[in-house]
Write an enzyme that holds these catalytic residues in place. Structure first.
Site, PDB file in Angstrom:
ATOM      1  N   ARG A 176       0.824  -1.207   0.000  1.00 21.06           N
ATOM      2  CA  ARG A 176       0.000   0.000   0.000  1.00 21.06           C
ATOM      3  C   ARG A 176       0.863   1.265   0.000  1.00 21.06           C
ATOM      4  O   ARG A 176       0.391   2.337  -0.358  1.00 21.06           O
ATOM      5  CB  ARG A 176      -0.906   0.019   1.230  1.00 21.06           C
ATOM      6  CG  ARG A 176      -1.988  -1.054   1.243  1.00 21.06           C
ATOM      7  CD  ARG A 176      -2.578  -1.220   2.637  1.00 21.06           C
ATOM      8  NE  ARG A 176      -3.168  -0.019   3.162  1.00 21.06           N
ATOM      9  CZ  ARG A 176      -4.447   0.302   3.051  1.00 21.06           C
ATOM     10  NH1 ARG A 176      -5.276  -0.494   2.401  1.00 21.06           N
ATOM     11  NH2 ARG A 176      -4.927   1.426   3.563  1.00 21.06           N
ATOM     12  N   ARG A 178       9.242   5.466  -4.478  1.00 21.97           N
ATOM     13  CA  ARG A 178       9.529   6.317  -5.634  1.00 21.97           C
ATOM     14  C   ARG A 178      11.015   6.653  -5.671  1.00 21.97           C
ATOM     15  O   ARG A 178      11.649   6.810  -4.628  1.00 21.97           O
ATOM     16  CB  ARG A 178       8.751   7.633  -5.554  1.00 21.97           C
ATOM     17  CG  ARG A 178       7.250   7.495  -5.414  1.00 21.97           C
ATOM     18  CD  ARG A 178       6.589   8.863  -5.589  1.00 21.97           C
ATOM     19  NE  ARG A 178       5.166   8.777  -5.314  1.00 21.97           N
ATOM     20  CZ  ARG A 178       4.591   9.197  -4.189  1.00 21.97           C
ATOM     21  NH1 ARG A 178       5.335   9.750  -3.245  1.00 21.97           N
ATOM     22  NH2 ARG A 178       3.289   9.079  -4.018  1.00 21.97           N
ATOM     23  N   ARG A 192      -7.433  -5.235  14.737  1.00 19.30           N
ATOM     24  CA  ARG A 192      -6.591  -4.373  15.554  1.00 19.30           C
ATOM     25  C   ARG A 192      -7.441  -3.228  16.070  1.00 19.30           C
ATOM     26  O   ARG A 192      -8.333  -2.728  15.385  1.00 19.30           O
ATOM     27  CB  ARG A 192      -5.419  -3.814  14.740  1.00 19.30           C
ATOM     28  CG  ARG A 192      -4.421  -4.860  14.318  1.00 19.30           C
ATOM     29  CD  ARG A 192      -3.771  -5.555  15.497  1.00 19.30           C
ATOM     30  NE  ARG A 192      -2.834  -4.674  16.210  1.00 19.30           N
ATOM     31  CZ  ARG A 192      -2.272  -4.996  17.365  1.00 19.30           C
ATOM     32  NH1 ARG A 192      -2.570  -6.132  17.966  1.00 19.30           N
ATOM     33  NH2 ARG A 192      -1.428  -4.169  17.944  1.00 19.30           N
ATOM     34  N   ARG A 230       2.145   6.735  16.496  1.00 20.09           N
ATOM     35  CA  ARG A 230       2.297   8.047  15.864  1.00 20.09           C
ATOM     36  C   ARG A 230       1.633   9.125  16.715  1.00 20.09           C
ATOM     37  O   ARG A 230       0.846   8.838  17.617  1.00 20.09           O
ATOM     38  CB  ARG A 230       1.699   8.055  14.460  1.00 20.09           C
ATOM     39  CG  ARG A 230       0.223   7.738  14.375  1.00 20.09           C
ATOM     40  CD  ARG A 230      -0.229   7.691  12.911  1.00 20.09           C
ATOM     41  NE  ARG A 230      -1.661   7.430  12.782  1.00 20.09           N
ATOM     42  CZ  ARG A 230      -2.323   7.434  11.629  1.00 20.09           C
ATOM     43  NH1 ARG A 230      -1.676   7.677  10.506  1.00 20.09           N
ATOM     44  NH2 ARG A 230      -3.626   7.197  11.591  1.00 20.09           N
ATOM     45  N   GLU A 277      -1.376   7.775  19.397  1.00 17.93           N
ATOM     46  CA  GLU A 277      -2.086   6.562  19.005  1.00 17.93           C
ATOM     47  C   GLU A 277      -1.322   5.331  19.491  1.00 17.93           C
ATOM     48  O   GLU A 277      -0.132   5.184  19.215  1.00 17.93           O
ATOM     49  CB  GLU A 277      -2.275   6.489  17.488  1.00 17.93           C
ATOM     50  CG  GLU A 277      -3.194   7.555  16.948  1.00 17.93           C
ATOM     51  CD  GLU A 277      -3.558   7.352  15.486  1.00 17.93           C
ATOM     52  OE1 GLU A 277      -3.249   6.260  14.941  1.00 17.93           O
ATOM     53  OE2 GLU A 277      -4.143   8.272  14.886  1.00 17.93           O
ATOM     54  N   TYR A 330      -9.810  -4.398   4.466  1.00 19.19           N
ATOM     55  CA  TYR A 330      -9.017  -3.245   4.885  1.00 19.19           C
ATOM     56  C   TYR A 330      -9.230  -2.123   3.864  1.00 19.19           C
ATOM     57  O   TYR A 330      -8.343  -1.754   3.103  1.00 19.19           O
ATOM     58  CB  TYR A 330      -7.552  -3.659   4.981  1.00 19.19           C
ATOM     59  CG  TYR A 330      -6.630  -2.656   5.639  1.00 19.19           C
ATOM     60  CD1 TYR A 330      -7.113  -1.564   6.338  1.00 19.19           C
ATOM     61  CD2 TYR A 330      -5.252  -2.813   5.570  1.00 19.19           C
ATOM     62  CE1 TYR A 330      -6.272  -0.656   6.938  1.00 19.19           C
ATOM     63  CE2 TYR A 330      -4.384  -1.917   6.157  1.00 19.19           C
ATOM     64  CZ  TYR A 330      -4.903  -0.830   6.843  1.00 19.19           C
ATOM     65  OH  TYR A 330      -4.053   0.072   7.428  1.00 19.19           O
ATOM     66  N   ASP A 371      -9.897   1.592   2.225  1.00 22.11           N
ATOM     67  CA  ASP A 371      -9.759   3.030   2.379  1.00 22.11           C
ATOM     68  C   ASP A 371     -11.143   3.650   2.245  1.00 22.11           C
ATOM     69  O   ASP A 371     -12.100   2.994   1.803  1.00 22.11           O
ATOM     70  CB  ASP A 371      -8.815   3.597   1.319  1.00 22.11           C
ATOM     71  CG  ASP A 371      -7.360   3.246   1.587  1.00 22.11           C
ATOM     72  OD1 ASP A 371      -6.986   3.143   2.766  1.00 22.11           O
ATOM     73  OD2 ASP A 371      -6.599   3.067   0.608  1.00 22.11           O
TER      74      ASP A 371
END
Length: 363
Positions: free
Chosen positions: A170, A174, A247, A278, A298, A346, A348
């Protein structure tokens, strides 16, 4: 009597209700929480729209979905550019030439590719079979050890060699100096927060909050011809085949009397010793300039019954178990299962919306 009783006022439920109402059907939306919006709910605190259930950045390459959400909100031009912190060392995400220069001091794509190839060969990976092997194949062992291994282990509560490869796939890799986390054409945050967007979706539709469907399923089901259930599919069937794994996340929120805490909306803490995954600084999602700021730590956790499920753990064991529940769902009359928990995917946000649009279109 309603045509549809929609259990859950998150994105799937709100889109389904909006579409079917506009087609002339009578819908009732219920939610066990005391607010609409599901996990995209935002609360205004100190003039900052706080993402109460974790950061949500809308992104999609599907123009149909983008045009759809823009009916209900104006979006700003926020671009997600998170920072990774490994024991005080800072790196740009997703993995790009900035990351490679910070890690190895290289400035040319061919130099970065050569290091990654060398580390891949040293690891002896021919055909990656899990997340760890896939990550090393994509970005090399150095980046895996510092920026992936600890963070992913905390997030999923499992070692990386026990997780499926699709999770790491995911993340873009680059060989340009591009810190934009997503490859999608469209990206942004609803101006005024997600709650306002969902309010607009549900305009004119009856909504009841603080109503737990599973505690009164017979009475509530009798109110409608069809139930649309967006909760956990295994919970609907009373865990008859066993519980699927999820989770969960715990949030620790702080209001600070300073204008800026970390200079970025998202900072990931990638070492395994830091207990949280995070820190989110919410004002940066909408370019806030006020005198105070709100941050959220979190903490990822293994889901237990009674906790809020966030992410399905789509490994082979759980997907096999889900197939049993899916077969049960397909022979359950007048009930539609949808959304991240109802479909155990999962997703988005754009994929949740697309799933709801496709379902209503098929109907």
């Amino acid at each position: 009597m309603y045509d549809y009783l929609i259990v859950g006022s998150g994105l799937y439920g709100a889109v389904f209700a909006r579409e079917m109402t506009d087609k002339g059907y009578k819908c009732l939306v219920i939610d066990k929480r005391n607010h609409i919006g599901g996990n995209v709910y935002t609360e205004n605190i100190e003039q900052i729209n706080v993402h109460k259930y974790g950061a949500h950045i809308f992104h999609t390459s599907d123009k149909r979905v983008w045009d759809y959400v823009n009916q209900f909100a104006r979006f700003n031009n926020y671009i997600n550019m998170p920072i990774a912190d490994f024991k005080g060392e800072r790196y740009n995400l997703p993995f790009n030439m900035n990351t490679f220069e910070q890690m190895w001091g290289v400035t040319e794509p061919d130099e970065a590719k050569a290091i990654i190839e060398k580390q891949r060969e040293e690891a002896g990976i021919k055909e990656p079979k899990n997340l760890e092997e896939t990550a090393i194949s994509l970005v090399g062992r150095d980046i895996y050890e510092k920026l992936i291994k600890g963070y992913t282990g905390k997030q999923w509560g499992r070692p990386c060699d026990e997780l499926p490869p699709f999770i790491i796939k995911r993340l873009p890799v680059r060989f340009t100096y591009d810190n934009n986390y997503f490859n999608d054409i469209y990206q942004g945050i609803p101006i005024g927060g997600y709650t306002k967007m969902v309010e607009n979706m549900l305009c004119g539709i009856e909504v009841l909050l603080g109503v737990d469907f599973l505690k009164n399923r017979q009475e509530l089901s009798a109110k409608a011809k069809t139930v649309v259930f967006t909760g956990a599919i295994d919970e609907y069937f009373d865990y008859k085949y066993g519980a699927l794994e999820y989770r969960s996340i715990r949030f620790e929120e702080k209001i600070l009397d300073i204008p800026d805490f970390q200079g970025n909306a998202v900072v990931n803490y990638t070492d395994s010793d830091t207990p949280y995954t995070r820190i989110i600084e919410h004002k940066h999602f909408e370019f806030g300039t006020g005198p105070k700021t709100v941050i959220s730590y979190e903490y990822s956790a293994e889901w237990q019954k009674g906790d809020e499920p966030y992410y399905p753990v789509n490994n082979e064991q759980n997907n096999t178990l889900f197939e049993k529940y899916l077969a049960e769902a397909q022979k359950t009359p007048n009930v539609i299962f949808g959304g991240r928990l109802g479909e155990y995917k999962y997703y988005d946000m754009d994929k949740v919306i697309l799933s709801a649009l496709n379902k209503t279109k098929n109907i």
